[in-house]
Structures are given as C-alpha cells and as structure tokens.
Design a protein around this motif. Structure first.
Motif, PDB file in Angstrom:
ATOM      1  N   HIS A 179      -9.164 -12.593  17.931  1.00 55.83           N
ATOM      2  CA  HIS A 179      -9.576 -11.986  19.166  1.00 55.83           C
ATOM      3  C   HIS A 179      -8.244 -10.785  19.262  1.00 55.83           C
ATOM      4  CE1 HIS A 179     -13.031 -14.167  20.577  1.00 55.83           C
ATOM      5  NE2 HIS A 179     -12.328 -15.235  20.145  1.00 55.83           N
ATOM      6  N   LYS A 180      -7.144 -11.082  19.129  1.00 60.41           N
ATOM      7  CA  LYS A 180      -6.028 -10.169  18.985  1.00 60.41           C
ATOM      8  C   LYS A 180      -5.994  -9.039  18.264  1.00 60.41           C
ATOM      9  CE  LYS A 180      -2.142 -11.168  20.747  1.00 60.41           C
ATOM     10  NZ  LYS A 180      -0.724 -11.833  20.930  1.00 60.41           N
ATOM     11  N   HIS A 181      -6.538  -9.379  16.881  1.00 58.66           N
ATOM     12  CA  HIS A 181      -6.122  -8.708  15.730  1.00 58.66           C
ATOM     13  C   HIS A 181      -6.924  -7.278  15.657  1.00 58.66           C
ATOM     14  CE1 HIS A 181      -5.588  -7.291  11.650  1.00 58.66           C
ATOM     15  NE2 HIS A 181      -6.733  -7.439  11.438  1.00 58.66           N
ATOM     16  N   ARG A 182      -6.279  -6.283  15.190  1.00 57.13           N
ATOM     17  CA  ARG A 182      -6.647  -5.135  14.859  1.00 57.13           C
ATOM     18  C   ARG A 182      -6.750  -4.752  13.515  1.00 57.13           C
ATOM     19  NH1 ARG A 182      -8.546  -6.238  18.897  1.00 57.13           N
ATOM     20  NH2 ARG A 182      -8.323  -5.118  20.908  1.00 57.13           N
ATOM     21  N   PRO A 183      -7.814  -4.173  12.840  1.00 51.15           N
ATOM     22  CA  PRO A 183      -7.922  -4.245  11.253  1.00 51.15           C
ATOM     23  C   PRO A 183      -6.856  -3.176  10.584  1.00 51.15           C
ATOM     24  CG  PRO A 183     -10.055  -4.153  12.158  1.00 51.15           C
ATOM     25  CD  PRO A 183      -9.208  -4.060  13.358  1.00 51.15           C
ATOM     26  N   LEU A 184      -6.316  -3.272   9.628  1.00 51.33           N
ATOM     27  CA  LEU A 184      -5.523  -2.527   8.961  1.00 51.33           C
ATOM     28  C   LEU A 184      -5.872  -1.601   7.881  1.00 51.33           C
ATOM     29  CD1 LEU A 184      -2.915  -5.533   7.910  1.00 51.33           C
ATOM     30  CD2 LEU A 184      -2.803  -3.829   9.988  1.00 51.33           C
ATOM     31  N   LYS A 185      -5.472  -0.380   7.949  1.00 45.35           N
ATOM     32  CA  LYS A 185      -5.906   0.349   6.845  1.00 45.35           C
ATOM     33  C   LYS A 185      -4.895   0.786   5.788  1.00 45.35           C
ATOM     34  CE  LYS A 185      -9.169   3.288   9.850  1.00 45.35           C
ATOM     35  NZ  LYS A 185      -9.281   4.508  10.304  1.00 45.35           N
ATOM     36  N   LEU A 186      -4.900   0.191   4.469  1.00 44.78           N
ATOM     37  CA  LEU A 186      -3.795   0.031   3.677  1.00 44.78           C
ATOM     38  C   LEU A 186      -4.262   0.910   2.238  1.00 44.78           C
ATOM     39  CD1 LEU A 186      -3.317  -3.854   4.211  1.00 44.78           C
ATOM     40  CD2 LEU A 186      -2.117  -2.047   5.285  1.00 44.78           C
ATOM     41  N   LYS A 187      -3.044   1.191   1.626  1.00 35.69           N
ATOM     42  CA  LYS A 187      -3.001   1.678   0.272  1.00 35.69           C
ATOM     43  C   LYS A 187      -2.515   0.670  -0.441  1.00 35.69           C
ATOM     44  CE  LYS A 187      -1.488   5.039  -2.935  1.00 35.69           C
ATOM     45  NZ  LYS A 187      -0.626   6.570  -3.213  1.00 35.69           N
ATOM     46  N   ILE A 188      -3.250   0.053  -1.450  1.00 39.08           N
ATOM     47  CA  ILE A 188      -2.845  -1.416  -2.087  1.00 39.08           C
ATOM     48  C   ILE A 188      -2.827  -0.876  -3.369  1.00 39.08           C
ATOM     49  CG2 ILE A 188      -3.234  -3.687  -2.754  1.00 39.08           C
ATOM     50  CD1 ILE A 188      -5.198  -3.742  -0.227  1.00 39.08           C
ATOM     51  N   THR A 189      -1.603  -0.847  -4.120  1.00 38.17           N
ATOM     52  CA  THR A 189      -1.524  -0.719  -5.534  1.00 38.17           C
ATOM     53  C   THR A 189      -1.136  -1.781  -6.420  1.00 38.17           C
ATOM     54  OG1 THR A 189      -0.758   1.522  -5.007  1.00 38.17           O
ATOM     55  CG2 THR A 189      -0.416   0.914  -7.306  1.00 38.17           C
ATOM     56  N   THR A 190      -2.080  -2.170  -7.450  1.00 38.49           N
ATOM     57  CA  THR A 190      -1.497  -3.360  -8.445  1.00 38.49           C
ATOM     58  C   THR A 190      -1.546  -2.838  -9.967  1.00 38.49           C
ATOM     59  OG1 THR A 190      -4.053  -3.584  -8.574  1.00 38.49           O
ATOM     60  CG2 THR A 190      -3.132  -4.891  -6.883  1.00 38.49           C
ATOM     61  N   ASP A 191      -0.325  -2.907 -10.186  1.00 42.76           N
ATOM     62  CA  ASP A 191       0.111  -2.810 -11.714  1.00 42.76           C
ATOM     63  C   ASP A 191      -0.172  -1.311 -11.847  1.00 42.76           C
ATOM     64  OD1 ASP A 191       1.357  -5.076 -12.120  1.00 42.76           O
ATOM     65  OD2 ASP A 191      -0.573  -5.925 -13.038  1.00 42.76           O
ATOM     66  N   GLY A 192       0.054  -0.238 -10.879  1.00 48.20           N
ATOM     67  CA  GLY A 192      -0.200   1.190 -11.053  1.00 48.20           C
ATOM     68  C   GLY A 192      -1.567   1.621 -10.515  1.00 48.20           C
ATOM     69  N   LYS A 193      -2.502   0.720 -10.360  1.00 49.70           N
ATOM     70  CA  LYS A 193      -3.742   1.163  -9.890  1.00 49.70           C
ATOM     71  C   LYS A 193      -3.866   0.929  -8.292  1.00 49.70           C
ATOM     72  CE  LYS A 193      -5.668  -0.223 -14.295  1.00 49.70           C
ATOM     73  NZ  LYS A 193      -6.833  -1.076 -14.917  1.00 49.70           N
ATOM     74  N   SER A 194      -4.299   2.100  -7.826  1.00 50.89           N
ATOM     75  CA  SER A 194      -4.388   2.116  -6.221  1.00 50.89           C
ATOM     76  C   SER A 194      -5.712   2.330  -5.631  1.00 50.89           C
ATOM     77  CB  SER A 194      -3.669   3.355  -5.741  1.00 50.89           C
ATOM     78  OG  SER A 194      -2.153   3.414  -6.202  1.00 50.89           O
ATOM     79  N   ARG A 195      -5.957   1.782  -4.712  1.00 49.97           N
ATOM     80  CA  ARG A 195      -7.270   1.570  -3.905  1.00 49.97           C
ATOM     81  C   ARG A 195      -6.836   1.545  -2.290  1.00 49.97           C
ATOM     82  NH1 ARG A 195     -11.071  -2.815  -4.482  1.00 49.97           N
ATOM     83  NH2 ARG A 195     -10.846  -2.480  -6.742  1.00 49.97           N
ATOM     84  N   ARG A 196      -8.044   2.316  -1.475  1.00 49.18           N
ATOM     85  CA  ARG A 196      -7.621   2.315  -0.157  1.00 49.18           C
ATOM     86  C   ARG A 196      -8.371   1.050   0.448  1.00 49.18           C
ATOM     87  NH1 ARG A 196      -4.011   6.225   2.143  1.00 49.18           N
ATOM     88  NH2 ARG A 196      -3.762   7.809   0.320  1.00 49.18           N
ATOM     89  N   ALA A 197      -8.185   0.339   1.425  1.00 51.75           N
ATOM     90  CA  ALA A 197      -8.647  -0.721   1.957  1.00 51.75           C
ATOM     91  C   ALA A 197      -8.603  -0.931   3.417  1.00 51.75           C
ATOM     92  CB  ALA A 197      -8.268  -1.760   1.264  1.00 51.75           C
TER      93      ALA A 197
END
Length: 309
Positions: A179-197
């Motif tokens: 109920h308290k949480h607000r979603p996060l907007k992140l940039k996640i890079t795994t072994d050099g490959k990035s994605r927005r989430a």
C-alpha cells in the motif's frame, strides 16, 4: 515442468577442534539458543571461545585480529553474517553458522538447520561447502540485494513485531508495504546489456532464498558463479496474488510482467537520477546507482554432507 536444481556437494568431514564463536545478542532468541549450541559443540569435543558482539564494528575488528583458529562461527541472522563478511573473507578459516535471525534465508538455502543442536552437528561433522558471495557498492554481501517493496518491508520491520512474530511478521509487512510503495523507474544493465524497466520489486543475488520465504530462482546454486535476478512490473492486488506462487517457489518466467535472468555484473540506476534505497541481506545499507558483481566460491562454510563440495 521446472525441476529443482540438484544439491551442491560437500568435501569430506574434517571436524574442527578449536573454534571462536561470535554471537549477536540482539538476534531473536539468541541467549537460550546460543547456550544450547555451545553446549552441543563442547559435548562433541570442540573447544569454544565465545565472543558476545557489542557491535558489528567491534566484531569486525576482533575477527581481523583473531589468532588462527580452526573455524569461526557466527550466531545471528543473514544481516549479521553479511555484516561480518569484510573480515571473514580475509580469513582462511571455515565459517560455521547458527541461524538466529527471523528468516535465516541463507541458512535455508545452504541446508543449515535452525535448531541449535542440529546446527552444532553440522559443524561437528566437518563437511564444507564453498559458496559464492557478492559485492554491492563495494560492500561484500552474502545473499540477495533488492529494491522496491522489499525496502519498505525492511523499514517496517524496525519494530517489535519482527521479534515477537518472527517469520509470521513478513506477510503482514508485505500487505502494508504494498500500500505504501511507489513503482520504480530503473535502468538495469546486465553484463553490458541495458534495458529500462518500471517495477515494484527487483532482486539480485548469489543466494537462493530471501525476504522471509521468497525464492530468487529454483535453479540457483550457492556456488554456480552467477548472479540471479528478477523484477516484477507494477500490478494490482489480484495480479500480485497470481505472482505469489512463483515468488515463493522461484519459478517466475519472462513475460506477463516479470523478467528473469542471470549475469556476472548488474548495474542499477534510477531513470530520474534520484538515489533509491537498497536492501542488502535484510538491512538497508546502500543506495542507487549501484554495481553488483559475483565472487565465485569465495567463502567456505560448514554444511550438511549432502550439500558439501
């Protein structure tokens, strides 16, 4: 159908004869369980020197300056063992664990029993398991780093409910945190490959279980040399109920709001650049942006024979 990963193997038993045991007196049921644990070790012919921890900082210093011994034992939860890693990783001794925490997720993944007599038997039998550790924001960690709802849960746990209710406090806190949480907007890079989430929960770790009953990945081994990760996109309450079995069993798959993967290095940044808190082994000790890397088989612990090297 998904299948559970085969158990890790352990080396032949070489029981210690002299150990130093560091106990967190603030851990749940510490006094009574520690006394039973120590008594069982002594009955097995092991000489035990007990160190009651006044603080993590003092224990780190004590471990760093400890004369050579057969093994170093730690009585506490995941956070206690994780907090002592900077000193433990510099030592040559095998590490023994008496699970005294609320959830004891790492011990569960390693097959270490929570009853003091059984935990002492694991040490007295002397079987060893080499496990991976991780590094987050230049801090070694034992199990899992996470963002999102898990941070809210860790914050809510800073009260008496965690001690009074134990693992039963987690479902209550999950509902409050959602109920308290607000979603996060992140940039996640795994072994050099990035994605927005955009996600409500992200977990990355070298362990198998975390969060008082969740499973990071049913296929994860404690010494497979990989970080396992997943994140879950924001969903309503009914969707969370649909996700729960996968969160418990570690069977989440890509698609329909979840992403899973493995990597040797994970970088997490916020889209806005504003720092977000990171839960590391149950303690909020880091903030984004962070790099998370794996240290393969960098720690040797006592484990049941069926789990040892």
């Amino acid at each position: 159908m998904s299948q559970s990963a085969p158990p890790e193997s352990t080396s032949g038993g070489h029981p210690p004869t002299k150990v130093d045991c560091f106990i967190n007196p603030n851990a749940r049921a510490a006094q009574e369980m520690a006394e039973t644990f120590i008594e069982a070790l002594e009955q097995a012919g092991i000489d035990v020197t007990v160190h009651w921890m006044s603080s993590c900082e003092q224990a780190l210093d004590d471990i760093a300056n400890l004369p050579e011994t057969d093994a170093i034992l730690v009585g506490g939860g995941d956070g206690t063992v994780s907090g002592l890693l900077p000193a433990l990783l510099e030592r040559r001794e095998t590490i023994g664990i008496l699970p005294l925490g609320t959830a004891n997720d790492f011990a569960r993944g390693a097959g270490i029993p929570t009853t003091p007599q059984a935990a002492a038997k694991v040490i007295s039998e002397g079987h060893r398991l080499s496990v991976d550790t991780g590094l987050v924001a230049d801090r070694p960690f034992l199990n899992v780093a996470s963002l999102g709802i898990s941070v809210e849960i860790a914050s809510l746990h800073e009260d008496r409910a965690k001690k009074l209710l134990g693992r039963f406090a987690y479902p209550i806190r999950w509902a409050e945190a959602w109920h308290k949480h607000r979603p996060l907007k992140l940039k996640i890079t795994t072994d050099g490959k990035s994605r927005r989430a955009r996600c409500s929960l992200l977990a990355v770790g070298c362990g198998r279980h975390y969060g008082g009953g969740l499973t990071l990945d049913e296929q994860a081994q404690l010494n497979d040399g990989m970080l396992h990760l997943y994140y879950v996109a924001p969903r309503n309450a009914l969707h969370w109920l649909w996700f729960l079995p996968g969160l418990w069993r570690g069977t989440l798959k890509d698609g329909d709001g979840a992403h899973t993967g493995t990597a040797r290095k994970v970088t997490i940044e916020t889209a806005s650049g504003r720092a977000k808190k990171v839960n590391v082994d149950g303690e909020i000790v880091a903030r984004t942006p962070i790099n998370i890397t794996i240290r393969p088989q960098s720690l040797t612990i006592f484990a049941p024979a069926e789990r040892s090297n």
